[in-house]
Design an enzyme around this catalytic site. Structure first.
Site, PDB file in Angstrom:
ATOM      1  N   HIS A  58     -31.657  -3.330 -14.376  1.00 52.06           N
ATOM      2  CA  HIS A  58     -30.634  -2.341 -14.720  1.00 52.06           C
ATOM      3  C   HIS A  58     -29.335  -3.089 -14.995  1.00 52.06           C
ATOM      4  O   HIS A  58     -28.759  -3.710 -14.097  1.00 52.06           O
ATOM      5  CB  HIS A  58     -30.469  -1.327 -13.588  1.00 52.06           C
ATOM      6  CG  HIS A  58     -31.657  -0.420 -13.466  1.00 52.06           C
ATOM      7  ND1 HIS A  58     -32.022   0.188 -12.291  1.00 52.06           N
ATOM      8  CD2 HIS A  58     -32.556  -0.023 -14.404  1.00 52.06           C
ATOM      9  CE1 HIS A  58     -33.106   0.939 -12.510  1.00 52.06           C
ATOM     10  NE2 HIS A  58     -33.448   0.825 -13.783  1.00 52.06           N
ATOM     11  N   GLU A  61     -25.939  -3.207 -12.896  1.00 54.07           N
ATOM     12  CA  GLU A  61     -25.939  -3.508 -11.458  1.00 54.07           C
ATOM     13  C   GLU A  61     -25.604  -4.983 -11.289  1.00 54.07           C
ATOM     14  O   GLU A  61     -26.454  -5.839 -11.055  1.00 54.07           O
ATOM     15  CB  GLU A  61     -27.286  -3.088 -10.862  1.00 54.07           C
ATOM     16  CG  GLU A  61     -27.471  -1.570 -11.017  1.00 54.07           C
ATOM     17  CD  GLU A  61     -28.864  -1.043 -10.710  1.00 54.07           C
ATOM     18  OE1 GLU A  61     -29.685  -1.790 -10.153  1.00 54.07           O
ATOM     19  OE2 GLU A  61     -29.119   0.133 -11.036  1.00 54.07           O
ATOM     20  N   HIS A 196     -31.664  -4.557  -7.009  1.00 57.04           N
ATOM     21  CA  HIS A 196     -30.820  -3.515  -7.617  1.00 57.04           C
ATOM     22  C   HIS A 196     -29.581  -3.340  -6.755  1.00 57.04           C
ATOM     23  O   HIS A 196     -29.393  -4.008  -5.754  1.00 57.04           O
ATOM     24  CB  HIS A 196     -31.594  -2.186  -7.700  1.00 57.04           C
ATOM     25  CG  HIS A 196     -32.708  -2.202  -8.686  1.00 57.04           C
ATOM     26  ND1 HIS A 196     -32.685  -1.496  -9.852  1.00 57.04           N
ATOM     27  CD2 HIS A 196     -33.895  -2.875  -8.680  1.00 57.04           C
ATOM     28  CE1 HIS A 196     -33.797  -1.714 -10.531  1.00 57.04           C
ATOM     29  NE2 HIS A 196     -34.561  -2.552  -9.845  1.00 57.04           N
ATOM     30  N   GLU A 280     -31.848  -2.814  -2.741  1.00 63.67           N
ATOM     31  CA  GLU A 280     -30.528  -2.426  -3.227  1.00 63.67           C
ATOM     32  C   GLU A 280     -29.558  -3.469  -2.674  1.00 63.67           C
ATOM     33  O   GLU A 280     -29.964  -4.478  -2.125  1.00 63.67           O
ATOM     34  CB  GLU A 280     -30.197  -1.009  -2.758  1.00 63.67           C
ATOM     35  CG  GLU A 280     -31.200   0.043  -3.230  1.00 63.67           C
ATOM     36  CD  GLU A 280     -31.144   0.314  -4.731  1.00 63.67           C
ATOM     37  OE1 GLU A 280     -30.064   0.145  -5.327  1.00 63.67           O
ATOM     38  OE2 GLU A 280     -32.178   0.683  -5.311  1.00 63.67           O
TER      39      GLU A 280
HETATM   40 ZN   LIG Z   1     -31.260  -0.206 -10.404  1.00 63.09          ZN
END
Ligand SMILES: [Zn+2]
Ligand SMILES: [Ca+2]
Ligand SMILES: [Ca+2]
Ligand SMILES: [Ca+2]
Ligand SMILES: [Ca+2]
Length: 669
Positions: A58, A61, A196, A280
């Site tokens: 992504h 990020e 992420h 994350e």
């Molecule tokens: Zn992500």
């Protein structure tokens, strides 16, 4: 652009340790680069377990790519001076793709050069022209449960081409996901990690929880290893819904674990089972403020190292003997438990550090066949023959497996004064403890015997709890030269949110009132709250998940040795439950067994090492470099470097083997 420059610098500075490999081309024609880090990097050493890290699937990020460049630099720059890093690089093959989605990242860089760009997907020319809406969500494009979001929210995945989670025309329709797939077919990854942000979580399989179930061994891996990875960053682990509060279909982690499994090694267009997970990162938002970048990178670096240890042979070691030794020729017991996905022989030995005369031969365990298997053994030692009562004995467990060495330094006291002990086996809890909030003895878990002490005997603790168990008598440390608290614990608590403080006071009258000092021990953590949103506040506590009974040993600071009325207590507190936070906000809590407070009242003999110099300096990256020179005797194997802000309650920073120059870095001063 900066990332490629950094990669090229690393390759030119450490050519024997890092390679830069093209693994494919993005939809706009940019090269997708992979770094391989290992000793003899040009050689494919099939004995070395392989692990994969992805960043920037992504594109917005930002910390995900930065933290992986930091991780690579950390491994390379510390290879020469840090034994743990060197062992890891020598005995693993570490693959890092810091930017899976270069087109999205360059789009953000071009449109928002000082950060804040919102392009998440790749740059396939599909979807609306509104900024951020074009493209395919790469982490919805993998081949497990692809496009299967029945009954889930649109965050699971979407057929809408302008949606942020557009899953693409078919599974692996995108050149970026094809590049990752082909890399996984070509290599033998044991585990893979998809970074992420943001939010302090490890989002584990499965993305669609109702579609799959996990066997016990896999469940044990996905419990133990994320708990280790999150020790200093406050991450909490669970499946997608438990953590980020939505389901995910077609994500990388599920395809790694479930997809295209080969029926024989090397089958074309297949791969082995790869223990995948999504991380994350803490901090706020997609573009972390510059003030958080270094801290986040350090937190993620520790996590990445823990995962790399866990892909090979790797174990937990526990010291079994009581802190009070009463025999001059004790047999020192240990237990090891398999934590890694590999299974190599494990050799356990004792390094004598203080007041030990002879040590028995090392013990080798040839195999721990199943994940989580344990082995208990012992090594005899003889203590120094003229050792007086109250003197300290120090040694280290040295555990070697698959090229990785784990040290565990142990302090014991020869015939100390026992202040208080409780095996939690008999009578009412109130015979020994002043309790509030529900603490009681329980038969549902124990380290020895049939009972332990717990803060929530029936099920889970509650939100906004405060539960205290105080030893009901004060004790006298006014004549102490050393004092230790020792106990075994096992716990499940929301990491960094639900805490067990270990406290002493000199002005209480009942263990409840008064002012209290939080003590640090071998397994306590004391991070600040700046990026993890936790409640530690820089004060030590036990927290998180540790399902293996673990010995905690706490040195009571010398500042308490002038009091004849010292009080001890456990203080459990939980945070409030929050909507859209974490499914396991409330958990089973803490079990305590085999509790003991001991003290010595004699002058202590000190270590046979003479320091010639000792200096500390602050480095530009906010770490502290410590250097020293010393004369050591031949029996000396390594230095354990400990720190304390208060002059007591020392915690380990690092170990340095006894080969000059002596130099270590404190990463989190
Ligand atoms: Zn992500
Ligand atoms: Ca190698
Ligand atoms: Ca017990
Ligand atoms: Ca909680
Ligand atoms: Ca409980």
């Amino acid at each position: 652009g900066t990332r490629c420059t950094k990669m090229d610098q690393m390759v030119s500075n450490f050519p024997s340790l890092i390679q830069k490999i093209s693994i494919g081309t993005s939809i706009e024609g940019r090269t997708i680069w992979c770094m391989k880090i290992s000793d003899n990097v040009a050689t494919d050493d099939t004995d070395e377990p392989e692990v994969l890290y992805l960043g920037l699937q992504h594109a917005r990020e930002a910390i995900t790519g930065t933290s992986l460049i930091f991780f690579a630099q950390y491994l390379l720059q510390n290879y020469a001076g840090n034994a743990a890093v060197r062992e890891l690089v020598d005995h693993r093959e570490i693959y890092i793709v810091p930017c899976v989605n270069p087109d999205g990242y360059y789009f953000n860089e071009a449109n928002n050069p000082s950060g804040g760009g919102m392009q998440r997907k790749n740059r396939r020319n599909i979807g609306s022209d509104v900024t951020g809406q074009k493209g395919v969500d790469l982490n919805r494009n993998y081949g497990s449960d692809w496009a299967d979001c029945a009954g889930a929210s649109s965050a699971c995945g979407s057929s809408g081409t302008s949606n942020e989670t557009y899953w693409g025309a078919s599974a692996f329709s995108e050149p970026e996901t094809q590049a990752i797939r082909n890399l996984c077919y070509a290599r033998n990854f044991v585990a893979a990690f998809d970074q992420h942000c943001s939010g302090p979580y490890y989002s584990l399989p499965f993305g669609r929880r109702s579609y799959h179930s996990m066997n016990t061994a896999d469940r044990n891996f996905y419990t133990a290893v994320p708990a280790l990875m999150g020790k200093y960053n406050g991450h909490r682990a669970g499946d997608s819904y438990a953590t980020v509060q939505y389901e995910v279909a077609g994500g990388a982690k599920d395809w790694w674990l479930l997809g295209d499994i080969e029926t024989y090694p090397g089958e074309p267009n297949k791969k082995g089972k790869i223990y995948g997970m999504t991380g994350e990162a803490g901090g706020g938002g997609f573009w972390a403020p510059s003030s958080q970048i270094i801290e986040l990178c350090k937190n993620l670096c520790f996590q990445n190292m823990q995962l790399a240890f866990s892909v090979g042979s790797y174990v937990d070691v526990q010291d079994l003997n009581d802190i009070a030794l009463s025999s001059a020729g004790p047999s020192m017991g240990f237990s090891i438990k398999r934590l890694g996905l590999g299974d190599q022989p494990v050799t356990v030995s004792i390094i004598p550090l203080q007041n030990i005369q002879t040590v028995g031969t090392p013990v080798t365990i040839n195999a721990l066949p199943q994940y989580g298997d344990t082995y208990a053994g012992a090594i005899p030692v003889t203590l120094h023959p003229s050792l007086g009562n109250g003197q300290q004995i120090k040694f280290a467990w040295k555990v070697e497996t698959g090229g990785i060495t784990i040290y565990d330094t142990v302090t014991k006291i020869y015939n100390p004064v026992t202040v208080f002990s409780d095996a939690m086996e008999s009578g009412l809890v109130t015979a020994n403890w002043n309790v509030s909030g529900g603490w009681n003895y329980t038969t549902s878990a124990f380290n020895a015997g049939t009972r332990s002490l717990t803060e929530s005997p029936v099920g889970n603790y509650s939100a906004n709890d405060t539960r205290i168990a105080a030893y009901k008598n004060s004790f006298d440390l006014s004549n102490a030269t050393a004092a230790y608290i020792s106990f075994w614990s096992r716990h499940r608590a929301e990491n960094f949110r639900d805490l067990l403080r270990i406290q002493v006071s000199t002005n209480s009258t009942d263990g409840m009132n008064g002012s209290w000092t939080n003590l640090s021990g071998r397994h306590t953590v004391q991070e600040t709250n700046s990026t993890n949103q936790g409640r530690l506040g820089g004060q030590p506590a036990l927290t998180g998940i540790r399902e293996t009974w673990t010995k905690e040993v706490i040195e009571i600071p010398a500042s308490f040795y002038n009091s004849n009325q010292v009080w001890f207590r456990f203080e459990f507190t939980s945070d409030g439950t929050a909507a859209n936070d974490f499914e396991n906000d409330l958990d089973d809590g803490f079990y305590i067994d085999d509790f003991k407070i001991v003290k010595s009242t004699v002058p202590l003999i000190t270590l046979p090492v003479k320091f010639i110099s000792f200096t500390g300096s602050l480095l530009p990256d906010e770490t502290i470099q410590l250097k020293w020179e010393a004369e050591t005797d031949a029996e000396h194997d390594y230095f354990e470097i400990e720190k304390s802000a208060t002059g007591g309650g020392f915690v380990s920073i690092n170990r340095r083997i006894s080969i000059p120059p002596y130099r270590i870095i404190d990463e989190t001063p």
